[in-house]
Design an enzyme around this catalytic site. Structure first.
Site, PDB file in Angstrom:
ATOM      1  N   ASP A  72      -7.494   4.692  -3.446  1.00  0.00           N
ATOM      2  CA  ASP A  72      -6.690   3.653  -2.793  1.00  0.00           C
ATOM      3  C   ASP A  72      -6.452   2.522  -3.796  1.00  0.00           C
ATOM      4  O   ASP A  72      -7.357   1.756  -4.095  1.00  0.00           O
ATOM      5  CB  ASP A  72      -7.412   3.127  -1.549  1.00  0.00           C
ATOM      6  CG  ASP A  72      -6.606   2.098  -0.785  1.00  0.00           C
ATOM      7  OD1 ASP A  72      -5.468   1.796  -1.197  1.00  0.00           O
ATOM      8  OD2 ASP A  72      -7.124   1.591   0.233  1.00  0.00           O
TER       9      ASP A  72
ATOM     10  N   HIS B 251      -2.382   0.937   7.262  1.00  0.00           N
ATOM     11  CA  HIS B 251      -2.733   1.063   5.849  1.00  0.00           C
ATOM     12  C   HIS B 251      -2.679   2.524   5.438  1.00  0.00           C
ATOM     13  O   HIS B 251      -2.928   3.425   6.248  1.00  0.00           O
ATOM     14  CB  HIS B 251      -4.130   0.503   5.589  1.00  0.00           C
ATOM     15  CG  HIS B 251      -4.520   0.542   4.149  1.00  0.00           C
ATOM     16  ND1 HIS B 251      -3.816  -0.113   3.166  1.00  0.00           N
ATOM     17  CD2 HIS B 251      -5.541   1.194   3.515  1.00  0.00           C
ATOM     18  CE1 HIS B 251      -4.386   0.116   1.994  1.00  0.00           C
ATOM     19  NE2 HIS B 251      -5.421   0.912   2.175  1.00  0.00           N
TER      20      HIS B 251
ATOM     21  N   CYS C 251       0.801  -1.227   0.000  1.00  0.00           N
ATOM     22  CA  CYS C 251       0.000   0.000   0.000  1.00  0.00           C
ATOM     23  C   CYS C 251       0.831   1.274   0.000  1.00  0.00           C
ATOM     24  O   CYS C 251       0.516   2.230  -0.713  1.00  0.00           O
ATOM     25  CB  CYS C 251      -0.980   0.011   1.163  1.00  0.00           C
ATOM     26  SG  CYS C 251      -0.244   0.148   2.808  1.00  0.00           S
TER      27      CYS C 251
END
Length: 283
Positions: free
Chosen positions: A130, A113, A74
């Site tokens: 995202d 995250h 991420c």
């Protein structure tokens, strides 16, 4: 909001994700770039599994994810996307979130995250972006930052819900709809995080002995037919849009590199097989 780096190689990035021309800084282009990035660049945590901390320097991200055909997790994905969006003229804020899939209480999960809050010039609506979640509940396209508004893309439905958290800021939740109904994927606040904050979290998650990113290989690619993933180096899974079912195949010890190349376009380091020790097929 982060500004674009004038030295960022936007043309190489757009070529990697298959976007032609120079997208405008509008909602249509934001959706196009987001979907193209998610489809073209796989999620993978090969470096932490091999004991390496991924660099978040933009030159290193371009070298790895753009020029070398690798993927990332991420922090890499969303740092790269944020740099590209900044170069295109969008405003970008870094967010951190608590992944809560399967958790009984949100507070028990750390903020591990990263996501992005995007401002579109001339548009009052902000968007949650995202491309680094690496799970069937991941966003395909940015989600307007409006409570309870449902958006569906490529067979996946998402919404944002807002509640009062334990702190002074509202707590937002990203929900994905699956076969069993709505399930929260992660929760976050609008508090902005600086690059230095993300660097610290990135180092921690790549090195902590209990981090799943260090101990368990996960590689995932999202496409129009759903997602395909390698879990723990031993299992190949295919999940249709909407996470309504999964087909699993056990991988043999000599199959991992072939599958990574054929399914994800990744040429993995030679020492990966030894690091994850894939199990032999049953029977």
């Amino acid at each position: 909001m982060a500004n674009g780096d004038p030295g960022f190689d936007l043309d190489a990035y757009l070529h990697r994700i298959g976007v032609t021309g120079r997208p405008a800084a509008d909602v249509t282009s934001l959706r196009e770039v987001h979907r193209a990035h998610l489809t073209a660049i796989p999620f993978e945590n090969i470096d932490p599994v091999l004991g390496r901390v991924p660099s978040l320097a933009e030159a290193d991200l371009l070298a790895k994810l753009v020029h070398s055909g690798r993927g990332g997790y991420c922090y890499e994905h969303n740092t790269l996307l944020g740099a590209a969006l900044g170069a295109l003229g969008f405003g970008v804020r870094r967010l951190t979130a608590r992944v809560v899939v399967g958790a009984e209480r949100h507070e028990t999960r750390p903020r591990t995250h990263m996501a992005l809050l995007v401002d579109v010039p001339g548009d009052r609506r902000r968007h949650l972006a995202d491309v680094g979640f690496g799970a069937p509940g991941a966003l395909v396209e940015p989600l307007p930052f409006v409570a309870d508004a449902v958006r569906t893309a490529a067979g996946r439905s998402h919404r944002l819900t807002r509640t009062r958290g334990t702190g002074p800021l509202d707590l937002w939740a990203l929900d994905a709809r699956g076969a069993a109904g709505w399930e929260t994927q992660y929760v976050f606040t609008e508090e902005p995080f600086e690059r230095s904050d993300i660097e610290v979290v990135n180092w921690h998650i790549a090195t902590h002995p209990r981090s799943p990113f260090r101990s368990r290989l996960r590689i995932c690619r999202t496409g129009p037919d759903g997602s395909v993933a390698v879990l723990n180096g031993t299992t190949l899974t295919r999940t249709p849009p909407g996470a309504s079912g999964t087909v699993r195949e056990v991988l043999g010890r000599d199959e991992l590199h072939r599958v990574l190349h054929e399914e994800f376009g990744i040429t993995a380091p030679e020492d990966l097989t030894a690091a994850v020790r894939p199990a032999e097929p049953a029977g």
